[in-house]
Design a protein around this motif. Structure first.
Motif, short mmCIF file in Angstrom:
data_model
loop_
_atom_site.label_atom_id
_atom_site.label_comp_id
_atom_site.label_asym_id
_atom_site.label_seq_id
_atom_site.Cartn_x
_atom_site.Cartn_y
_atom_site.Cartn_z
N LEU A 1 36.79 33.37 28.96
CA LEU A 1 36.97 35.13 31.43
C LEU A 1 34.85 34.43 31.68
CD1 LEU A 1 37.41 36.41 33.64
CD2 LEU A 1 36.63 38.03 31.83
N ALA A 2 34.35 34.98 30.81
CA ALA A 2 32.89 34.34 31.23
C ALA A 2 32.94 33.29 31.96
CB ALA A 2 32.11 35.11 30.09
N VAL A 3 32.46 31.92 31.55
CA VAL A 3 32.29 30.61 31.55
C VAL A 3 32.70 30.23 32.86
CG1 VAL A 3 32.68 28.32 31.22
CG2 VAL A 3 31.92 30.04 29.36
N ARG A 4 35.05 30.29 33.08
CA ARG A 4 36.01 29.95 33.95
C ARG A 4 35.12 30.57 35.36
NH1 ARG A 4 41.68 29.24 32.37
NH2 ARG A 4 41.54 28.43 34.56
N GLY A 5 35.13 32.26 34.92
CA GLY A 5 35.00 33.60 35.82
C GLY A 5 33.37 33.04 36.66
N TRP B 1 52.23 49.01 35.95
CA TRP B 1 50.42 48.90 35.44
C TRP B 1 49.29 49.40 37.37
CZ3 TRP B 1 49.41 44.93 39.33
CH2 TRP B 1 50.11 43.74 39.11
N SER B 2 48.57 49.84 36.96
CA SER B 2 47.90 50.15 38.21
C SER B 2 46.65 48.57 37.75
CB SER B 2 46.94 51.08 37.36
OG SER B 2 47.88 52.40 37.29
N PHE B 3 46.12 49.15 39.17
CA PHE B 3 45.56 47.67 39.66
C PHE B 3 44.04 48.20 40.24
CE2 PHE B 3 48.29 46.94 42.89
CZ PHE B 3 47.50 46.66 43.91
N GLY B 4 43.96 47.59 40.92
CA GLY B 4 42.15 47.25 41.86
C GLY B 4 41.30 45.99 42.54
N THR B 5 40.93 46.43 43.31
CA THR B 5 40.39 44.51 43.75
C THR B 5 38.61 44.52 44.06
OG1 THR B 5 41.52 45.11 45.71
CG2 THR B 5 42.87 43.13 43.95
N ALA B 6 38.45 43.51 43.84
CA ALA B 6 37.03 43.64 44.61
C ALA B 6 36.93 42.36 45.12
CB ALA B 6 36.05 44.36 44.08
N GLU B 7 35.75 42.29 46.25
CA GLU B 7 35.55 40.97 46.39
C GLU B 7 34.00 40.68 46.45
OE1 GLU B 7 35.42 38.50 50.86
OE2 GLU B 7 37.02 40.13 50.52
N ALA B 8 33.77 39.26 45.53
CA ALA B 8 32.69 38.97 45.55
C ALA B 8 31.71 38.88 46.98
CB ALA B 8 32.28 37.21 45.41
N ASN C 1 27.91 39.73 39.82
CA ASN C 1 28.17 38.21 38.94
C ASN C 1 29.22 39.09 38.17
OD1 ASN C 1 27.82 40.43 36.85
ND2 ASN C 1 25.70 40.24 37.18
N LEU C 2 29.92 37.89 37.70
CA LEU C 2 31.11 39.25 37.27
C LEU C 2 31.78 40.20 37.12
CD1 LEU C 2 34.39 37.33 37.57
CD2 LEU C 2 34.12 36.46 34.97
N SER C 3 30.83 40.74 35.97
CA SER C 3 30.70 42.05 35.42
C SER C 3 30.54 42.34 37.37
CB SER C 3 29.44 42.39 34.72
OG SER C 3 29.03 41.53 33.59
N THR C 4 30.26 43.08 37.37
CA THR C 4 29.64 44.09 39.30
C THR C 4 30.63 43.49 39.77
OG1 THR C 4 28.13 42.26 40.28
CG2 THR C 4 27.17 43.92 39.40
N MET C 5 31.09 42.23 39.73
CA MET C 5 33.03 43.11 40.46
C MET C 5 34.04 43.53 40.04
SD MET C 5 33.24 38.78 42.20
CE MET C 5 34.41 38.98 43.21
N ILE C 6 33.85 43.11 38.18
CA ILE C 6 35.03 43.72 37.63
C ILE C 6 35.04 45.52 37.34
CG2 ILE C 6 35.60 44.34 35.66
CD1 ILE C 6 35.11 41.45 35.06
#
Length: 139
Positions: free
Chosen positions: A1-5, A97-104, A109-114
């Protein structure tokens, strides 16, 4: 995830295109494991991954974060578009399942988006729980 994300995030900045993430949490996973054992839990996770991969686009990234949590990375996608896409995928899912979304954002960085997607997911869960409570009162 880290590299491709991270690569997707860098690309979105370079080409000034939107990038969205979704954090997904399998509902009732503990009960699946408690009732059917870890084998049942593993089968549920595999079934979910197959569904997510078949329902997303070729350039999207589906990755297990840990336990029953997954991150989906959607290049060239706004948060609103990711929300609609996740709702469509959810309609055809064999599991709940449950989900949430965020935009860059510029400083993300990927962590703050997650983390933002995680907050959005829990906000959605609270809203659904409140709505269920209201409909139960009306019965």
């Amino acid at each position: 995830l880290a590299v491709r994300g991270d690569a997707a995030l860098l690309s979105s900045r370079k080409y000034r295109r939107p990038l969205a993430v979704a954090l997904l949490d399998l509902d009732g996973f503990k009960e699946i494991n408690d009732q059917g054992g870890h084998e049942a839990g593993d089968l549920a996770l595999k079934q979910l991954v197959r569904h997510l991969r078949s329902a997303t686009r070729a350039g999207d990234l589906v990755s297990r974060l840990g336990g029953d949590e997954f991150v989906l990375v959607f290049p060239n996608t706004t948060r609103g578009q990711a929300q609609v896409l996740m709702e469509r995928i959810e309609l055809t899912s064999p599991l709940a399942w449950s989900f949430g979304t965020a935009e860059a954002r510029t400083d993300d960085n990927l962590s703050t988006m997650i983390l933002r997607a995680d907050r959005d997911m829990y906000s959605s869960k609270r809203l659904r729980t409140a709505e269920r409570g209201k409909s139960a009162e009306g019965s």
